[in-house]
Design a protein around this motif. Structure first.
Motif, PDB file in Angstrom:
ATOM      1  N   GLU A 292       0.815  -1.214   0.000  1.00  0.00           N
ATOM      2  CA  GLU A 292       0.000   0.000   0.000  1.00  0.00           C
ATOM      3  C   GLU A 292       0.849   1.266   0.000  1.00  0.00           C
ATOM      4  N   ASP A 293       2.177   1.125   0.134  1.00  0.00           N
ATOM      5  CA  ASP A 293       3.039   2.285   0.058  1.00  0.00           C
ATOM      6  C   ASP A 293       3.315   2.704  -1.381  1.00  0.00           C
ATOM      7  N   LEU A 294       2.896   1.869  -2.308  1.00  0.00           N
ATOM      8  CA  LEU A 294       2.995   2.227  -3.717  1.00  0.00           C
ATOM      9  C   LEU A 294       1.659   2.841  -4.129  1.00  0.00           C
ATOM     10  N   VAL A 295       1.712   4.000  -4.741  1.00  0.00           N
ATOM     11  CA  VAL A 295       0.453   4.638  -5.145  1.00  0.00           C
ATOM     12  C   VAL A 295       0.519   5.051  -6.611  1.00  0.00           C
ATOM     13  N   ALA A 296      -0.622   5.096  -7.228  1.00  0.00           N
ATOM     14  CA  ALA A 296      -0.692   5.413  -8.649  1.00  0.00           C
ATOM     15  C   ALA A 296      -0.378   6.899  -8.880  1.00  0.00           C
ATOM     16  N   ASP A 297      -0.886   7.728  -7.983  1.00  0.00           N
ATOM     17  CA  ASP A 297      -0.652   9.161  -8.130  1.00  0.00           C
ATOM     18  C   ASP A 297       0.769   9.470  -7.667  1.00  0.00           C
ATOM     19  N   LEU A 304       9.845   7.732  -6.617  1.00  0.00           N
ATOM     20  CA  LEU A 304       9.175   7.063  -7.726  1.00  0.00           C
ATOM     21  C   LEU A 304       9.729   5.667  -7.926  1.00  0.00           C
ATOM     22  N   LEU A 305       8.921   4.830  -8.531  1.00  0.00           N
ATOM     23  CA  LEU A 305       9.367   3.477  -8.851  1.00  0.00           C
ATOM     24  C   LEU A 305       8.854   3.153 -10.236  1.00  0.00           C
ATOM     25  N   ARG A 353      -0.650  -2.333  -4.118  1.00  0.00           N
ATOM     26  CA  ARG A 353      -2.088  -2.349  -3.845  1.00  0.00           C
ATOM     27  C   ARG A 353      -2.623  -0.984  -4.271  1.00  0.00           C
ATOM     28  N   LEU A 354      -3.326  -0.968  -5.384  1.00  0.00           N
ATOM     29  CA  LEU A 354      -3.738   0.302  -5.979  1.00  0.00           C
ATOM     30  C   LEU A 354      -5.245   0.452  -5.893  1.00  0.00           C
ATOM     31  N   SER A 355      -5.692   1.679  -5.971  1.00  0.00           N
ATOM     32  CA  SER A 355      -7.134   1.892  -5.860  1.00  0.00           C
ATOM     33  C   SER A 355      -7.822   1.351  -7.117  1.00  0.00           C
ATOM     34  N   ALA A 356      -9.089   1.038  -6.974  1.00  0.00           N
ATOM     35  CA  ALA A 356      -9.802   0.283  -7.995  1.00  0.00           C
ATOM     36  C   ALA A 356      -9.856   0.996  -9.337  1.00  0.00           C
ATOM     37  N   ARG A 357      -9.772   2.293  -9.314  1.00  0.00           N
ATOM     38  CA  ARG A 357      -9.936   3.007 -10.579  1.00  0.00           C
ATOM     39  C   ARG A 357      -8.612   3.304 -11.271  1.00  0.00           C
ATOM     40  N   THR A 367       4.974   4.184 -13.831  1.00  0.00           N
ATOM     41  CA  THR A 367       5.756   4.834 -12.793  1.00  0.00           C
ATOM     42  C   THR A 367       4.830   5.090 -11.613  1.00  0.00           C
ATOM     43  N   LEU A 368       5.150   4.453 -10.474  1.00  0.00           N
ATOM     44  CA  LEU A 368       4.312   4.597  -9.292  1.00  0.00           C
ATOM     45  C   LEU A 368       5.012   5.461  -8.270  1.00  0.00           C
ATOM     46  N   GLY A 369       4.203   6.095  -7.438  1.00  0.00           N
ATOM     47  CA  GLY A 369       4.789   6.836  -6.340  1.00  0.00           C
ATOM     48  C   GLY A 369       5.067   5.903  -5.173  1.00  0.00           C
ATOM     49  N   LEU A 370       6.128   6.169  -4.428  1.00  0.00           N
ATOM     50  CA  LEU A 370       6.480   5.320  -3.279  1.00  0.00           C
ATOM     51  C   LEU A 370       6.572   6.180  -2.025  1.00  0.00           C
TER      52      LEU A 370
END
Ligand SMILES: Nc1ncnc2c1ncn2[C@@H]1O[C@H](COP(=O)(O)OP(=O)(O)OP(=O)(O)O)[C@@H](O)[C@H]1O
Ligand SMILES: [Mg+2]
Lengths: 391, 313, 289
Positions: A292-297, A304-305, A353-357, A367-370
């Motif tokens: 959950e520490d990885l986020v789409a935004d 970044l990752l 673990r990303l949000s459903a949308r 590229t995901l935010g960390l």
């Protein structure tokens, strides 16, 4: 009511060539506490529990219940009640007889047995089934009878060995809260064995993680999750488990960075004081962060990752994205012996673990935010946490 | 932020207190073992006193001459003498000849079991009827058989009815044919038990396997040969053992009521010889010796069977 | 019926059978005939006993007529009531011993392992292979010396000893299927091993007990050799022995002999018909899965 204390307990089965099934286990379960023993199959959970029950002899060390060392006390004199994985209900007895059997053996008066069985049946919502035989009950009902058999005893301690593993998923969730409720209601020290970390996290006051007979860590579920003592616990607790990747630490211009593949991560200042990172500069560590520490935004996060999406699992409420983070290590991996390559590969796979949308396409590069507030560092040899203890 | 990671805090054990496995047996284990011994003891005593010890005694007896009054020690030469005794060889020959009935005692029940397994309407009633003779004593079967084979018995009435009045038989009264009558009766007596075994075996057959073969176009015979028979192997082996054991050691009742071992020695088998020698002739030593020879033969059959089973596993 | 009225055309032209269906029907018919023939063979002894017992000796020889004479005379030739009683006493006593001794040992071998218990188990079970004839002489001498051949007791313990190995095998196989947890639950609940045996295992062992009982009953009721030798006192003879002794004497009228046979066979047949299931279970114990 009483506490249960393991004092350097070891169990070596005859014929196991001296390999201990439980190795030097010290653990104390306070009066009224719900202690969960968790670990992978074969780690010695059942063995530990059976030693408390007196069904298995203790090779070394002592087990005390309520301050009395029980090593040489018969199970019936230990005043404990046990719930078995397959329930072990007496097939020839009715539900009421099953529940009252232990009292009957102990010579409790009939009226009192009936009263206690009735009470237990009420707590467990079994009133209607008292005259049935186990054969005529559903799995969940049998499970509750097994619980009932334990609670009418009003024992010093409850011992439960994977009591929910024979139930279907939905019933398991239901009984999870049910058992926890009853345990809190009765306030009896409980040792609960499971291999399911979700059960452990949701039910236990504290959780003891075992592996290969060795105790890894005992803590409250939250502390276990936030501060795993080693790589094993980190990888075992949480679903999906913590991401663990190999990274090289280096220091330049006053900042610490972790390099993996062709990417790098800025390690925030705070970790210098909480972790013994200084000795590890220029060396390889295992870096851990939760899915959950990885986020789409990626605009608001610290770092970044970049990764390739291998697999996308949509769960409705969220999406699990299985990622390969390093593109150019694959070439290097081919040069390694298979087993090593396997380890490295495993350690370059992460789950987000990303949000459903979130728009995630298999095979694409993203590229995901960390979020770097909750990083974990482990010794790649042995997996100990590099966290500095401040107790 | 206290972390109570036990394995990190733990002081290493001092070398002196290095843990040694003790295998100390708990109170419960000791109770279990003691109870185990106590519960097996009666069986052990019974079997030792009435089966194991008598085997030893039989070995001793076999080397003596004992006519009921006086006992004379002969020694191992009693055995060599026995092997030069033509009566024993004559009797062993009967045993060997009786083994010829074994294929029938297996084959006929196999066919019957397959018939029953077709499950035509009312097959359960037929099953009960087919098994019924297993319930009754071989003494009774022998009695009925005697009157079947007798000169004025059913067999000859049937031959009359079929128009073969001139070929009246007297199987039991004839030295060369009495054993045939005995063998036929033996086969009849084994049908129930063996059918029961095979039918149980067939019941464990997975019907989908047979269906799959049928869809693949296999003929009924091919299915029987390549699916049914291999599946029945263990049951056939068990039936084989039971039949052999019976042929060697359960014919006493039949012989006793049908022929008394005669005419001559024509229907005397080893087990009947033991009885005759011991109780009609009061030669206890020789009878014990014959009993042991029978035992040895059966052990050989048993070992042979184990080898067969072992080779399959 | 009503369908036929609504669609009379259907009645007029019954569905044509395909050649395959015809073959099937013929095969079924042949099968049934064969099965009836086999049934005739298997029932032959019973028919003979029944029919012949209702004839006099002379009627039997000419093959015509019927009479109740042999049934009337039966009890003078063969003391059937006494002998049926003897059979019952001997059977019950031996079966009781076999059940107690074999059941206890079976439980121990299955659930109370002690050092060397597997070796003991193998020894005990291989005693199954020892034919009575191999030990007949010493057994007889021992019993005679102890004066046991003039009471029921000698035959009873010989039957018990001969029946115990197989019953141990059967009980052990059966008890091994009872989960260990059940016993452990009992122990945690407060039972000792004696309690486990009498209060948990015994009620669960009823099918195995029934199987052993039926097998032993048929075995002992039908046996000749032990009864013949170990019951020297004619008033203690079981019915099978009495019958065989008469038959061997060859002086009794055949209809009477067969009437006696029928009487002797009846109890075993009833037990068999009532408990067929347990008999089959016992015969195939250990290989049916
Ligand atoms: N009776 C026994 N004899 C010998 N070894 C045993 C015995 N019981 C368990 N073991 C061994 O001890 C180890 C621990 O077994 P245990 O049953 O305690 O594991 P567990 O954690 O309960 O596993 P699971 O989650 O599969 O139930 C295993 O390696 C197992 O093979
Ligand atoms: Mg377990």
């Amino acid at each position: 009511m009483a506490d249960v204390v393991f004092e350097r307990v070891t169990k070596i089965y005859p014929g196991a060539n001296g390999v201990p099934a439980v190795n030097d286990l010290s653990l104390s379960v306070a009066d009224g506490e719900f202690m969960v023993l968790v670990g992978p199959s074969g780690c010695g959970k059942t063995t530990a529990l059976r030693m408390v029950a007196g069904l298995e002899e203790i090779s070394d060390g002592t087990i005390a219940i309520g301050g009395t060392v029980m090593n040489n006390v018969l199970p019936k004199d230990r005043d404990i009640a046990m719930v078995f994985q397959n329930y072990a209900l007496y097939p020839q007895m009715t539900v009421a007889q099953n529940m009252g059997f232990a009292l009957k053996i102990r010579g409790v008066a009939k009226a009192e047995i009936a009263q206690r069985v009735g009470e237990a049946a009420r707590i467990l919502r079994l009133d209607e089934y008292l005259d049935r035989r186990p054969k005529a009950l559903s799995g969940g009902q049998r499970q509750r009878v097994a619980m009932g058999r334990a609670i009418v005893r009003e024992p010093q301690a409850f011992l439960m060995d994977e009591p929910l593993s024979n139930l279907d998923a939905q019933l398991r969730v239901e009984m999870r809260t049910e058992i926890a409720r009853i345990q809190r209601l009765l306030g009896v020290a409980t040792v609960y064995v499971t291999h399911d970390q979700t059960e452990a996290m949701t039910m236990g006051d504290r959780v003891a993680v075992l592996r290969g007979g060795l105790l890894q860590q005992v803590d409250t579920p939250q502390d276990l999750y936030d501060f795993p003592a080693n790589e094993f616990v980190a990888g075992f607790i949480g679903s999906p488990p913590m991401n663990l990747i190999l990274a090289n630490l280096d220091e330049g211009q006053g900042v610490t960075r972790a390099h993996f593949g062709d990417q790098s991560l800025l390690i925030p200042e705070q970790y210098r004081s909480t972790h013994a990172l200084a000795q590890w500069i220029g060396r390889q560590v295992v870096l851990g962060f939760r899915p959950e520490d990885l986020v789409a935004d990626n605009s608001t996060t610290d770092d970044l990752l970049r990764a390739r999406v291998d697999l996308r699992e949509a769960l409705g409420s969220e999406i699990l994205a299985y990622l390969a983070i390093t593109s150019n290590t694959d070439v290097v991996l081919d040069a390694l012996p298979t087993s090593d390559a396997e380890t490295v590969r495993k350690r370059s796979r992460v789950v987000a673990r990303l949000s459903a949308r979130t728009d995630v396409v298999e095979g694409s590069l993203i590229t995901l935010g960390l979020t770097t507030d909750n990083l974990h560092f482990f010794d790649p040899n042995g997996g100990r946490s590099l966290r500095v203890l401040t107790s | 932020m206290a972390i109570s990671a036990l394995d990190l805090r733990r002081t290493p054990r001092r070398a002196g207190s290095r843990f040694r496995p003790t295998y100390s047996t708990s109170l419960l284990t000791r109770r279990r073992r003691r109870m185990g011994l106590v519960l097996t003891l009666p069986a052990l005593v019974l079997i030792t006193l009435l089966i194991v010890v008598p085997i030893g005694q039989a070995v001793y007896y076999s080397m003596t001459e004992w006519n009921g009054v006086t006992t004379t020690w002969i020694g191992p030469s009693a055995w060599t003498q026995a092997f030069h005794n033509p009566t024993m060889w004559r009797v062993l020959e009967n045993n060997a000849l009786l083994l010829l009935s074994v294929p029938f005692a297996l084959g006929i029940p196999l066919c019957i079991a397959v018939l029953l397994h077709q499950k035509v309407a009312g097959w359960k009633i037929f099953r009960s009827i087919y098994f019924l003779p297993t319930a009754i004593s071989w003494v009774v079967i022998g009695l009925v058989a005697e009157h079947f084979f007798a000169y004025s018995g059913t067999l000859n009435s049937m031959l009359d009815w079929l128009g073969f009045s001139h070929s009246h038989t007297n199987l039991l009264g004839n030295e060369s044919t009495a054993l045939i009558a005995l063998g036929v009766t033996f086969i009849f007596s084994m049908i129930g038990t063996n059918t029961m075994l095979f039918l149980t075996g067939l019941a464990t057959l997975d019907p989908s396997q047979e269906e799959a073969a049928r869809i693949d176009g296999a003929s009924s015979w091919k299915i029987f040969r390549h699916i049914t028979i291999p599946h029945l192997t263990r049951f056939i082996q068990l039936a084989f053992v039971i039949t052999i054991i019976s042929a060697f050691s359960a014919l006493f009742s039949l012989i006793f009521v049908m022929t008394g071992g005669g005419p001559g020695y024509s229907t005397t088998t080893m087990e009947f010889l033991v009885y005759q020698t011991g109780f009609a002739q009061a030669q206890f030593g020789t009878a014990a010796l014959y009993g042991l020879i029978l035992f040895i033969i059966m052990c050989v059959v048993g070992v042979f069977q184990l080898r067969l089973l072992g080779a399959k596993d | 019926m009503s369908t036929a009225l609504v669609t009379p055309a259907h009645v007029a032209t019954p569905p044509k059978l395909t050649p395959r269906q015809i073959r099937r029907r013929v095969a079924r018919a042949v099968l049934l005939v064969v099965m009836i023939l086999v049934a005739g063979v298997m029932l032959y002894p019973f028919v003979v006993m029944l029919v012949t017992s209702f004839k006099t000796e002379s009627q039997y020889l000419i093959g015509r007529g019927s009479s109740l004479q042999s049934w009337k005379d039966l009890n003078q030739t063969l003391p059937i009531y006494q002998e049926l009683l003897n059979s019952t006493i001997i059977c019950s006593a031996s079966i009781f011993i076999v059940l107690v001794v074999g059941g206890a040992a079976g439980f121990a071998f299955a659930k109370l392992q002690f050092r060397g218990s597997n070796v003991v188990f193998l020894t005990v079970v291989s005693a199954m292979m020892v034919p009575l004839q191999a030990i007949l002489m010493p057994e007889f001498v021992n019993m005679a010396k102890l004066g046991l051949t003039t009471s029921y007791f000698g035959a009873v313990i010989v039957y018990a000893a001969l029946g115990t190995p197989f019953s141990i095998f059967l009980f052990t196989t059966y008890f091994r299927r009872i989960p260990d947890e059940l016993i452990e639950a009992g122990i945690v609940d407060g039972l000792g091993y004696t309690g486990v045996l009498t209060r948990l295992i015994l009620p669960m062992a009823l099918p195995a007990i029934a199987t052993v009982t039926v097998l032993q009953f048929i075995q002992i009721w039908d046996d000749l050799l032990v009864g013949l030798l170990f019951l020297q006192n004619p008033s203690q003879r079981p019915i099978t022995v009495g019958l065989a002794a008469l038959a061997a004497g060859r002086t009794t009228s055949i209809p009477e002999l067969l009437a006696g046979s029928l009487v002797s066979a009846l109890p075993a047949m009833l037990v068999y018909l009532g408990f067929q299931r347990f008999l089959i279970q016992g015969l195939t114990m250990g290989i049916d899965r």
